[in-house]
Design a protein around this motif. Structure first.
Motif, mmCIF file in Angstrom:
data_model
loop_
_atom_site.group_PDB
_atom_site.id
_atom_site.type_symbol
_atom_site.label_atom_id
_atom_site.label_comp_id
_atom_site.label_asym_id
_atom_site.label_seq_id
_atom_site.Cartn_x
_atom_site.Cartn_y
_atom_site.Cartn_z
ATOM 1 N N GLU A 1 1.049 -1.136 -0.066
ATOM 2 C CA GLU A 1 -0.152 -0.077 0.150
ATOM 3 C C GLU A 1 0.907 1.261 -0.003
ATOM 4 O O GLU A 1 1.551 1.509 1.045
ATOM 5 C CB GLU A 1 -0.975 -0.141 1.210
ATOM 6 C CG GLU A 1 -1.800 -0.929 1.159
ATOM 7 C CD GLU A 1 -2.955 -0.884 0.181
ATOM 8 O OE1 GLU A 1 -3.338 0.284 0.065
ATOM 9 O OE2 GLU A 1 -3.578 -1.814 -0.190
ATOM 10 N N THR A 2 0.781 2.094 -0.987
ATOM 11 C CA THR A 2 1.549 3.252 -1.104
ATOM 12 C C THR A 2 0.844 4.183 -2.114
ATOM 13 O O THR A 2 0.137 4.127 -2.971
ATOM 14 C CB THR A 2 3.016 2.884 -1.715
ATOM 15 O OG1 THR A 2 3.680 4.082 -1.881
ATOM 16 C CG2 THR A 2 2.884 2.556 -3.162
ATOM 17 N N ASP A 3 1.104 5.509 -1.758
ATOM 18 C CA ASP A 3 0.703 6.855 -2.225
ATOM 19 C C ASP A 3 1.496 6.723 -3.729
ATOM 20 O O ASP A 3 0.696 7.100 -4.657
ATOM 21 C CB ASP A 3 0.732 7.929 -1.501
ATOM 22 C CG ASP A 3 -0.319 7.941 -0.391
ATOM 23 O OD1 ASP A 3 -1.574 7.500 -0.686
ATOM 24 O OD2 ASP A 3 0.073 8.617 0.485
ATOM 25 N N SER A 4 2.485 6.462 -3.739
ATOM 26 C CA SER A 4 3.514 6.834 -4.972
ATOM 27 C C SER A 4 4.241 5.396 -5.217
ATOM 28 O O SER A 4 4.801 4.845 -4.312
ATOM 29 C CB SER A 4 4.352 8.099 -4.737
ATOM 30 O OG SER A 4 5.213 8.072 -6.031
ATOM 31 N N PHE A 5 4.306 4.860 -6.371
ATOM 32 C CA PHE A 5 5.041 3.720 -6.794
ATOM 33 C C PHE A 5 5.913 4.189 -8.045
ATOM 34 O O PHE A 5 5.298 4.612 -8.979
ATOM 35 C CB PHE A 5 4.061 2.555 -6.959
ATOM 36 C CG PHE A 5 4.735 1.388 -7.055
ATOM 37 C CD1 PHE A 5 5.063 0.550 -6.392
ATOM 38 C CD2 PHE A 5 5.212 0.934 -8.555
ATOM 39 C CE1 PHE A 5 5.640 -0.882 -6.445
ATOM 40 C CE2 PHE A 5 5.635 -0.270 -8.758
ATOM 41 C CZ PHE A 5 5.867 -1.221 -7.837
ATOM 42 N N ILE A 6 7.263 3.832 -8.021
ATOM 43 C CA ILE A 6 8.093 4.278 -8.895
ATOM 44 C C ILE A 6 9.123 3.137 -9.308
ATOM 45 O O ILE A 6 9.399 2.576 -7.949
ATOM 46 C CB ILE A 6 8.924 5.623 -8.990
ATOM 47 C CG1 ILE A 6 9.625 5.618 -7.807
ATOM 48 C CG2 ILE A 6 7.853 6.662 -8.714
ATOM 49 C CD1 ILE A 6 10.925 6.679 -7.624
ATOM 50 N N VAL A 7 9.357 3.032 -10.413
ATOM 51 C CA VAL A 7 10.936 2.117 -10.771
ATOM 52 C C VAL A 7 11.689 2.930 -11.420
ATOM 53 O O VAL A 7 11.579 3.506 -12.470
ATOM 54 C CB VAL A 7 10.116 0.816 -11.882
ATOM 55 C CG1 VAL A 7 11.251 -0.093 -12.298
ATOM 56 C CG2 VAL A 7 8.948 0.386 -11.358
ATOM 57 N N ASN A 8 12.911 2.851 -10.813
ATOM 58 C CA ASN A 8 14.188 3.273 -11.376
ATOM 59 C C ASN A 8 15.087 2.033 -11.711
ATOM 60 O O ASN A 8 15.362 1.253 -11.256
ATOM 61 C CB ASN A 8 15.098 4.059 -10.106
ATOM 62 C CG ASN A 8 14.372 5.183 -9.627
ATOM 63 O OD1 ASN A 8 13.390 5.711 -10.616
ATOM 64 N ND2 ASN A 8 14.640 5.674 -8.460
ATOM 65 N N ILE A 9 15.619 1.971 -13.197
ATOM 66 C CA ILE A 9 16.568 1.215 -13.648
ATOM 67 C C ILE A 9 18.018 1.888 -14.084
ATOM 68 O O ILE A 9 17.842 2.971 -14.650
ATOM 69 C CB ILE A 9 15.761 0.690 -15.021
ATOM 70 C CG1 ILE A 9 14.498 0.232 -14.478
ATOM 71 C CG2 ILE A 9 16.742 -0.164 -15.691
ATOM 72 C CD1 ILE A 9 13.613 -0.468 -15.806
ATOM 73 N N GLY A 10 18.804 1.152 -13.748
ATOM 74 C CA GLY A 10 20.297 1.589 -14.030
ATOM 75 C C GLY A 10 20.364 1.916 -15.716
ATOM 76 O O GLY A 10 19.943 1.144 -16.476
ATOM 77 N N ARG A 11 21.389 2.737 -15.846
ATOM 78 C CA ARG A 11 21.497 3.053 -17.492
ATOM 79 C C ARG A 11 22.016 1.892 -18.255
ATOM 80 O O ARG A 11 22.272 1.987 -19.148
ATOM 81 C CB ARG A 11 22.223 4.350 -17.508
ATOM 82 C CG ARG A 11 22.400 5.062 -18.782
ATOM 83 C CD ARG A 11 22.872 6.632 -18.838
ATOM 84 N NE ARG A 11 22.071 7.455 -18.017
ATOM 85 C CZ ARG A 11 20.918 8.060 -18.517
ATOM 86 N NH1 ARG A 11 20.633 7.752 -19.783
ATOM 87 N NH2 ARG A 11 20.478 8.845 -17.730
#
Length: 201
Positions: free
Chosen positions: A133-143
């Protein structure tokens, strides 16, 4: 350390929950029968839907799914008096061995893994999306990561469309900007994923 009491007469339920929680070093469990329960020395109480009425506590948790992320994230939130996270970030370090990390609020590690295919990393991301449960969900991927990175990004965008931001992050970490969460107990792939998860765009 989060102290968790499992209050149940259902030993199948007990076995399933203990089996998952035994792999989480931040959690210490004990078991009681519902009629034996007291609020002493516990941060979270886990029980079943049919047994909840016999337990009076604002720390009660009735699992709706039985996986690492659903159990640990809910236990963490209840123990800290929260209903949901402000932000959950996934960090993916693409390569032959894919580093994978999940951070809540920028400071709390909810899980780390290593995968060997883009499909497995994407499947794990989907599990987390539907279980935390979260207000904001992001995915960061290395270059870095070449074709593996491109495959992960393509699959994530096809699944989530614009609902989940997928960001490509620089991996040029120095000793000054490495995240304190990436401790020596983790492999280099997981440490990189933790750094990627915690980086701003």
């Amino acid at each position: 350390m989060i102290r968790v009491t499992i209050a149940t007469k259902n030993f199948r339920f007990l076995y399933i929950v203990e089996n998952i929680l035994s792999n989480i070093s931040e959690i210490k469990t004990n078991h009681v029968l519902p009629e034996e329960f007291t609020t002493d020395n516990t941060d979270v109480i886990i029980t079943t839907e049919t047994e909840k009425n016999g337990i009076k506590s604002n720390k009660l948790f009735i699992p709706k799914a039985f996986n690492h992320y659903n159990l640990f994230s809910n236990i963490f939130l209840i123990a800290n008096g929260k209903k949901k996270f402000r932000e959950v970030a996934i960090g993916i370090d693409p390569g032959q061995t894919i580093g994978f990390a999940v951070i809540g609020e920028g400071t709390s590690i909810l899980g780390v893994s290593e995968f060997y295919t883009a499909v497995d990393a994407v499947k794990e991301t989907i599990v987390i999306f539907f279980n935390v449960e979260t207000d904001s969900f992001i995915v960061n991927i290395g270059r870095g990561g070449g074709k593996i990175k491109e495959e992960i990004i393509k699959r994530l965008k096809n699944i989530f469309h614009e609902e989940v931001p997928v960001n490509v992050i620089n991996e040029d970490f120095t000793s000054q900007n490495k995240n304190r969460l990436a401790e020596v107990k983790y492999s280099k792939n997981i440490s990189a994923a933790l750094n990627i998860a915690s980086r701003d765009i």
